[in-house]
Scaffold this motif. Sequence first.
Motif, PDB file in Angstrom:
ATOM      1  N   GLU A 362       0.822  -1.212   0.000  1.00  0.00           N
ATOM      2  CA  GLU A 362       0.000   0.000   0.000  1.00  0.00           C
ATOM      3  C   GLU A 362       0.853   1.257   0.000  1.00  0.00           C
ATOM      4  OE1 GLU A 362      -3.299   0.307  -0.231  1.00  0.00           O
ATOM      5  OE2 GLU A 362      -3.573  -1.869  -0.414  1.00  0.00           O
ATOM      6  N   LEU A 363       1.937   1.231   0.738  1.00  0.00           N
ATOM      7  CA  LEU A 363       2.825   2.387   0.816  1.00  0.00           C
ATOM      8  C   LEU A 363       3.434   2.684  -0.551  1.00  0.00           C
ATOM      9  CD1 LEU A 363       3.906   4.284   3.102  1.00  0.00           C
ATOM     10  CD2 LEU A 363       5.857   2.729   3.294  1.00  0.00           C
ATOM     11  N   THR A 364       3.847   1.642  -1.259  1.00  0.00           N
ATOM     12  CA  THR A 364       4.465   1.802  -2.573  1.00  0.00           C
ATOM     13  C   THR A 364       3.462   2.290  -3.610  1.00  0.00           C
ATOM     14  OG1 THR A 364       5.996   0.008  -2.050  1.00  0.00           O
ATOM     15  CG2 THR A 364       5.797   0.628  -4.356  1.00  0.00           C
ATOM     16  N   GLU A 365       2.250   1.771  -3.528  1.00  0.00           N
ATOM     17  CA  GLU A 365       1.232   2.161  -4.504  1.00  0.00           C
ATOM     18  C   GLU A 365       0.792   3.613  -4.313  1.00  0.00           C
ATOM     19  OE1 GLU A 365      -3.341   0.895  -5.699  1.00  0.00           O
ATOM     20  OE2 GLU A 365      -2.024  -0.578  -4.752  1.00  0.00           O
ATOM     21  N   ARG A 366       0.735   4.059  -3.065  1.00  0.00           N
ATOM     22  CA  ARG A 366       0.170   5.372  -2.775  1.00  0.00           C
ATOM     23  C   ARG A 366       1.174   6.507  -2.884  1.00  0.00           C
ATOM     24  NH1 ARG A 366      -4.076   6.606   2.023  1.00  0.00           N
ATOM     25  NH2 ARG A 366      -4.766   4.561   1.287  1.00  0.00           N
ATOM     26  N   PHE A 367       2.416   6.258  -2.486  1.00  0.00           N
ATOM     27  CA  PHE A 367       3.392   7.342  -2.386  1.00  0.00           C
ATOM     28  C   PHE A 367       4.596   7.073  -3.288  1.00  0.00           C
ATOM     29  CE2 PHE A 367       1.198   7.220   1.739  1.00  0.00           C
ATOM     30  CZ  PHE A 367       0.655   8.505   1.745  1.00  0.00           C
ATOM     31  N   GLY A 368       4.877   8.002  -4.184  1.00  0.00           N
ATOM     32  CA  GLY A 368       5.983   7.848  -5.107  1.00  0.00           C
ATOM     33  C   GLY A 368       7.313   8.300  -4.539  1.00  0.00           C
ATOM     34  N   GLN A 369       7.267   9.119  -3.504  1.00  0.00           N
ATOM     35  CA  GLN A 369       8.497   9.634  -2.911  1.00  0.00           C
ATOM     36  C   GLN A 369       8.469   9.408  -1.401  1.00  0.00           C
ATOM     37  OE1 GLN A 369       9.263  13.696  -4.049  1.00  0.00           O
ATOM     38  NE2 GLN A 369       8.968  13.299  -6.221  1.00  0.00           N
ATOM     39  N   TRP A 370       9.523   8.741  -0.908  1.00  0.00           N
ATOM     40  CA  TRP A 370       9.708   8.545   0.531  1.00  0.00           C
ATOM     41  C   TRP A 370      10.998   9.253   0.925  1.00  0.00           C
ATOM     42  CZ3 TRP A 370       9.357   2.480   1.290  1.00  0.00           C
ATOM     43  CH2 TRP A 370       8.224   2.003   0.632  1.00  0.00           C
ATOM     44  N   SER A 371      10.978   9.948   2.030  1.00  0.00           N
ATOM     45  CA  SER A 371      12.216  10.553   2.512  1.00  0.00           C
ATOM     46  C   SER A 371      12.182  10.667   4.025  1.00  0.00           C
ATOM     47  CB  SER A 371      12.437  11.938   1.891  1.00  0.00           C
ATOM     48  OG  SER A 371      11.383  12.821   2.229  1.00  0.00           O
ATOM     49  N   LEU A 372      13.375  10.670   4.617  1.00  0.00           N
ATOM     50  CA  LEU A 372      13.509  10.881   6.048  1.00  0.00           C
ATOM     51  C   LEU A 372      13.591  12.379   6.307  1.00  0.00           C
ATOM     52  CD1 LEU A 372      16.142   8.118   6.937  1.00  0.00           C
ATOM     53  CD2 LEU A 372      13.641   7.958   6.979  1.00  0.00           C
ATOM     54  N   ALA A 373      12.850  12.846   7.316  1.00  0.00           N
ATOM     55  CA  ALA A 373      12.869  14.262   7.681  1.00  0.00           C
ATOM     56  C   ALA A 373      13.773  14.510   8.873  1.00  0.00           C
ATOM     57  CB  ALA A 373      11.449  14.735   7.980  1.00  0.00           C
ATOM     58  N   GLY A 374      14.481  13.489   9.302  1.00  0.00           N
ATOM     59  CA  GLY A 374      15.389  13.589  10.435  1.00  0.00           C
ATOM     60  C   GLY A 374      15.881  12.202  10.773  1.00  0.00           C
ATOM     61  N   PRO A 375      16.850  12.092  11.667  1.00  0.00           N
ATOM     62  CA  PRO A 375      17.384  10.775  12.013  1.00  0.00           C
ATOM     63  C   PRO A 375      16.388   9.966  12.848  1.00  0.00           C
ATOM     64  CG  PRO A 375      18.342  12.461  13.421  1.00  0.00           C
ATOM     65  CD  PRO A 375      17.531  13.189  12.386  1.00  0.00           C
ATOM     66  N   PRO A 376      16.378   8.642  12.686  1.00  0.00           N
ATOM     67  CA  PRO A 376      15.539   7.802  13.548  1.00  0.00           C
ATOM     68  C   PRO A 376      15.992   7.911  15.004  1.00  0.00           C
ATOM     69  CG  PRO A 376      16.413   6.564  11.670  1.00  0.00           C
ATOM     70  CD  PRO A 376      17.144   7.860  11.704  1.00  0.00           C
ATOM     71  N   GLU A 377      15.048   7.962  15.913  1.00  0.00           N
ATOM     72  CA  GLU A 377      15.360   7.929  17.343  1.00  0.00           C
ATOM     73  C   GLU A 377      15.216   6.479  17.807  1.00  0.00           C
ATOM     74  OE1 GLU A 377      13.585  10.885  19.878  1.00  0.00           O
ATOM     75  OE2 GLU A 377      13.161  12.170  18.147  1.00  0.00           O
ATOM     76  N   ARG A 378      16.334   5.869  18.160  1.00  0.00           N
ATOM     77  CA  ARG A 378      16.343   4.438  18.432  1.00  0.00           C
ATOM     78  C   ARG A 378      16.106   4.127  19.902  1.00  0.00           C
ATOM     79  NH1 ARG A 378      21.234   2.140  14.528  1.00  0.00           N
ATOM     80  NH2 ARG A 378      20.348   2.906  12.571  1.00  0.00           N
ATOM     81  N   LEU A 379      15.459   3.001  20.123  1.00  0.00           N
ATOM     82  CA  LEU A 379      15.171   2.527  21.465  1.00  0.00           C
ATOM     83  C   LEU A 379      16.430   1.981  22.126  1.00  0.00           C
ATOM     84  CD1 LEU A 379      12.797   1.701  23.482  1.00  0.00           C
ATOM     85  CD2 LEU A 379      12.970  -0.565  22.410  1.00  0.00           C
TER      86      LEU A 379
END
Length: 396
Positions: A362-379
């Motif tokens: 679903e994510l691939t079908e709906r959105f053509g562009q994925w990007s990170l807006a900041g670094p992941p905050e890891r547990l």
Amino acid sequence: MRSSGKDPLPDLPLTDPAFHAADPFDTYRRLRDESPVYWCATGGFYALTRHEDVLTVSRDPATYRSGEGIAMRGGEMEVPGGVTLISTDPPKHASQRRLINRSFTKGAIAKLEPHVRDIVREALDDAPVGEPFDFVETVAARVPVIVIAELLGVPVADRDKFVAWTNASVGTADPDFAHLQGTAMAEQLAYFEEIIGQRRAEPRGDLISTLIAAEAEHDDFSPHELNMLCLLLLGAGSETTRNLIAHGFVGLTRHPDQLAQLREGSDVARVVEELLRWVSPLIHQARTVTTETELGGRDLVPGDQVVMLYGSANRDDRVFGQTAEDLDVTRDPNPHLAFGFGEHFCLGAALARLEGRVLFEELTERFGQWSLAGPPERLRSTMIRGIKRLPVVLSP
């Protein structure tokens, strides 16, 4: 108790949650090559880093018991033996597993796909387009907790509670969640006691009602074990998938060639298998040695603890070849151990696979562009390779 043998490497911080919150894979590689059954003095256990040795332990529950606890010694988590399904041994483990197995077979899970797809679509509907949002809160944590809540038969409206309780159970060393430790367990026990009481009076077609009926038929399944099993199913049913999705998004975004192959029609089920291997959401489980034995050149004695590091086993080049460290969404075969193996193979594996596949479709079908807006905050955790927050931007 430590058995014989000296280790050629200095003491490594395997019991430190910060070590696992970073990228431990260079250390894993060194351990596989130089000390695959590594004595961790700070914890008092042997760390297993090769695929072959993890399989050996997983296949032999008589020699390597779960019933004395499945968390590494010296780590921040404590999962006592004999309390939940994951910390029991045969024959009790098999007996309890049979009580819920029918709800998690491939056939039963396949029937859930249309509804899981609806849940995923609703989550993505709430994702703002073209502006930053927290992917974990909006999508990765939301989808699996709704699915498992509905299976159990608890109100989906309580999902914020469920996420908070799960955070507390796996984030005991994380400063964002440590303050929840004093109340989370008591709140969960009280919550499920109330739900169980309601289902005793008025059974429904949900998993909790099924477990209540099984409890009445099995002398070795107590009310407390029923309650603890509900807690386990809620947490385990959401954590693996949540972090598969979050880390998978990061991995694909940072490897645009692999994301391109997903977009160009790669088998999404195969993509999910590779993300499971590459991410390895479950960092470790431990077992206790019951008899004198040998493993990887080490002489082990009763009482020794061995800790299976799944993220290392899943990047073992002896099994996965020269590309073991790479994300390769076309990898086949892919004998990863992200769900464990043997007696304790993850009961919810089919469900996690379904949710991951549907989400990335679903994510691939709906959105053509994925990007990170900041670094992941890891547990910060020695048990779960988690992401707390993940700022992203999705565009058509």
